[in-house]
Scaffold this active site. Structure first.
Site, PDB file in Angstrom:
ATOM      1  N   THR A  68       2.866  -5.176   5.514  1.00 42.79           N
ATOM      2  CA  THR A  68       2.787  -4.232   4.395  1.00 42.79           C
ATOM      3  C   THR A  68       2.854  -5.030   3.104  1.00 42.79           C
ATOM      4  OG1 THR A  68       3.697  -2.379   5.608  1.00 42.79           O
ATOM      5  CG2 THR A  68       3.918  -2.288   3.237  1.00 42.79           C
ATOM      6  N   PHE A  99       3.767  -5.066  -0.678  1.00 47.41           N
ATOM      7  CA  PHE A  99       4.578  -4.376  -1.682  1.00 47.41           C
ATOM      8  C   PHE A  99       4.203  -4.924  -3.059  1.00 47.41           C
ATOM      9  CE2 PHE A  99       6.986  -3.924   2.157  1.00 47.41           C
ATOM     10  CZ  PHE A  99       7.638  -2.708   2.032  1.00 47.41           C
TER      11      PHE A  99
END
Ligand code: PEP
Ligand code: MN
Length: 640
Positions: free
Chosen positions: A532, A534
């Protein structure tokens, strides 16, 4: 008679025309209408129009059978678009004005403004000076009320409209309001019309309860002749023999005005019917008949309103009306105007100031043990002071308000793609910028109470991304139900609170530790290459669209931008060409539908800033010129 002047007419030729027309007994008024300079001449016809047409500097001349000239479509065939503090009314859009009948208190107007803005109103209404039938009824808060209205409008990013009841008040209200409303009772208060018209601000002119359409347009003529160009008409019901409703909405006035005048017309369903339950159907009928918008009374507690409570909508009724208008708009070839809601606590200048030290805290969405918290510790260190927020929007709020110096939010996952909610938030928070990024490997676990086992589980809780990334694992347990949570760590926290052995959560190992639960299975994500991305956000401090001077060779190497393109073939290509011609590499391109504008898209781009950063910064101006809307989300160092 209307004389349209050539664009390049000399002052001398203009004077000759003026003299000629006056000598023939006409009174003249000069006016700029759109791009055109116009001389309107009234008087007894004593001249051959062709003679005037031959005077140097005359583009064309026409007699008008209408007693109103400046308002007439004969004078100006194309629709006028009125700009009210940056919000357009007219043309192919439907613009919604909403708010209470009267400003009753600071709290009441702030609350109402937030409520109507949330549902999509673009202009805030509220009476500060109320013309009431009875002298014993609430008369409004006067100037204080207008100041509250202005504060509420600024806070929600909405221009305001308020009624002006006397020529004496007009001047002192001028700098506070974005648009003057002239109420039904004052439609033929000619001194008021002249004074307000001369202030050259937009005016919302309501139709008098017993005025004919021609009388109404003649009142418009007063405003235009006095100097303003921006008039919006408002049909608000007329007096008929029917007494069931407060007035009778003259729906046919809408197409009639559209034919006779170039000016926008909106409808006030609230005063037209005077009964809350009848407001919505009448508002929809107005849109169907071609109105350019509506102005509608909304109150958070209508039963406690000091005026017109019986016709004021509740917040949820207004929300429903907005959705219906949005669905209806394309049927009449229009679109509901929606604007992103800027989250500015106070004026831009205050927010952009960097003098006030901002907090050292870093905000993330979720409970302890959330993936975002792991990302936060990676970026800022294990000990970094942090704030747990209930939603991504709350992270943006905390950063904008200075309660947190930075925020950290996920924007995309290598398996499931972009987290659109967060991309959309960047549009709603123009004062927030991206200042960094990092990628985190996501290893999902199935987490439950100590005594629970795979056999005892009947329900699984997680964020939708958690379910999507563990699809194959979940397919092995078809009887398990799923329940969506705002973030993975709160799903874990909920089980820790209830101690329920039949429930499990999908989250990171850190969340299990943080809440004292057990990991039943680890690494349940479908693909181990699950990352992921960020981004770190902070308050924008000044403009980032030019090359930062002091950074020397420590230039960030990545930029994120968003733009929309004009609706014509090749427009996206033209924008991308600006980058490709300069050898700027695109690392991401994604499109998102624009809210409220079906089939129109925003393009999100990540680009690599070349070694010579000037190449990138020099591309920004041409991009801005080419794009319909352009926003630099931030320049920062790419994660390795
Ligand atoms: C109003 O808009 O609050 C109002 C008083 O309306 P009207 O002038 O149409 O009665
Ligand atoms: Mn009212």
């Amino acid at each position: 008679m209307i004389i349209v002047l050539a664009k390049d007419i000399s002052e001398q030729d203009k004077e000759i025309i003026r003299r000629y027309v006056k000598e023939h007994g006409f009174q003249i008024r000069e006016q700029l209408l759109g791009e055109e300079s116009i001389i309107g001449a009234t008087g007894k016809f004593s001249v051959d129009l062709r003679e005037i047409g031959l005077l140097p500097g005359v583009e064309r001349v026409s007699a008008t059978a209408k007693p109103y000239e400046l308002a007439s479509r004969e004078t100006k065939p194309e629709d006028t678009i009125v700009n009210v503090g940056g919000i357009a009314i007219g043309g192919a859009r439907i613009s919604i004005i909403a708010g209470p009948c009267a400003v009753e208190s600071r709290t009441q107007i702030l609350e109402t403004a937030a409520l109507v803005r949330e549902s999509g109103a673009v202009i805030l209404r509220g009476g500060a000076y109320k013309p009431r039938t009875s002298p014993y009824a609430f008369q409004g808060l006067g100037m204080q009320g207008l100041e509250y209205l202005k504060e509420a409008g600024e806070r929600e990013g909405m221009p305001i409209v308020t009624e002006v009841v006397s020529p004496e008040l007009a001047l002192s209200m001028k700098d506070l309001t974005d648009m003057f409303q002239i109420g039904a009772r004052n439609m033929q208060n000619f001194e008021l019309l002249k004074k307000v018209g001369s202030l050259a601000k937009p005016v919302l002119l309501k139709r008098g309860p017993s005025a004919t359409i021609e009388e109404w347009l003649l009142s418009v003529e007063y405003l235009l002749a006095a100097g303003t160009k921006d008039v919006v008409l408002c049909e608000r019901g007329i007096r008929t023999f029917e007494t069931y409703t407060r007035n009778t909405l003259d729906i046919s006035a809408i197409p009639v005005i559209k034919e006779l005048s170039h000016l926008p017309i909106i409808v006030d369903p609230s005063h037209a019917v005077g009964i809350r339950a009848k407001v919505t159907p009448v508002a929809l009928a107005a849109i169907a008949a071609g109105a350019d918008g509506i102005t509608v009374e909304v109150h958070p507690q209508p039963d406690e309103a000091l005026s017109d409570g019986q016709q004021s909508l509740y917040g949820d009724q207004f929300e429903r009306l907005m959705r219906d208008i949005e669905a209806l708009a394309p049927v009449v070839g229009k679109e509901l105007l929606r604007t992103p809601r800027p989250h500015r606590k106070t004026g831009t200048t205050v927010i952009l100031s960097t003098e006030k030290p901002v907090s050292k805290h870093i905000a993330f969405s979720g409970e302890s043990g959330a993936y975002a918290e792991q990302a936060l510790m990676r970026a800022f260190g294990e000990e970094a002071p942090r704030m747990m927020m209930p939603s991504f929007a709350a992270v943006f709020d905390a950063v904008l308000e200075g309660k947190a110096g930075f925020g950290i939010i996920p924007v995309e996952n290598s398996l499931t793609g972009s987290i659109h909610e967060n991309y959309d938030l960047f549009l709603r928070y123009p004062d927030i910028a991206i200042t960094g990024e990092l990628k985190l490997r996501i290893i999902h676990c199935l987490i439950a109470c100590e005594q629970a086992s795979l056999d005892s589980i009947a329900l699984v809780r997680s964020h939708p991304q958690g379910f999507a990334q563990c699809r194959e694992f979940l397919n092995n347990y078809p009887s398990w139900k799923t329940e969506t949570y705002n973030d993975t760590a709160s799903a874990v926290a909920s089980i820790a609170r209830s101690g329920d052995l039949t429930v499990a959560a999908i989250a990171g190992e850190a969340a299990a530790h943080a809440h004292g639960l057990n990991v039943l299975r680890s690494g349940i994500e479908t693909n181990p290459r699950n990352y992921t991305r960020f981004v770190i956000i902070s308050r924008r401090n000044g403009t980032t669209t030019s090359i930062p001077a002091s950074l020397g060779d420590k230039q960030p190497n990545k930029a994120s931008l968003v733009f929309s393109v004009q609706d014509r073939p090749g427009s996206l290509f033209d924008c991308l060409k600006i980058l490709s011609e300069r050898g700027i590499n695109l690392s991401k391109l994604e499109s998102r539908p624009i809210q409220g504008q079906p089939w129109q898209y925003l393009f999100y781009l990540d680009v690599t800033i070349p070694e010579n950063p000037a190449v990138f910064y020099n591309a920004l101006e041409p991009l801005k010129a080419q794009a319909a809307h352009f926003h630099l989300l931030g320049v920062y160092w790419a994660a390795t």
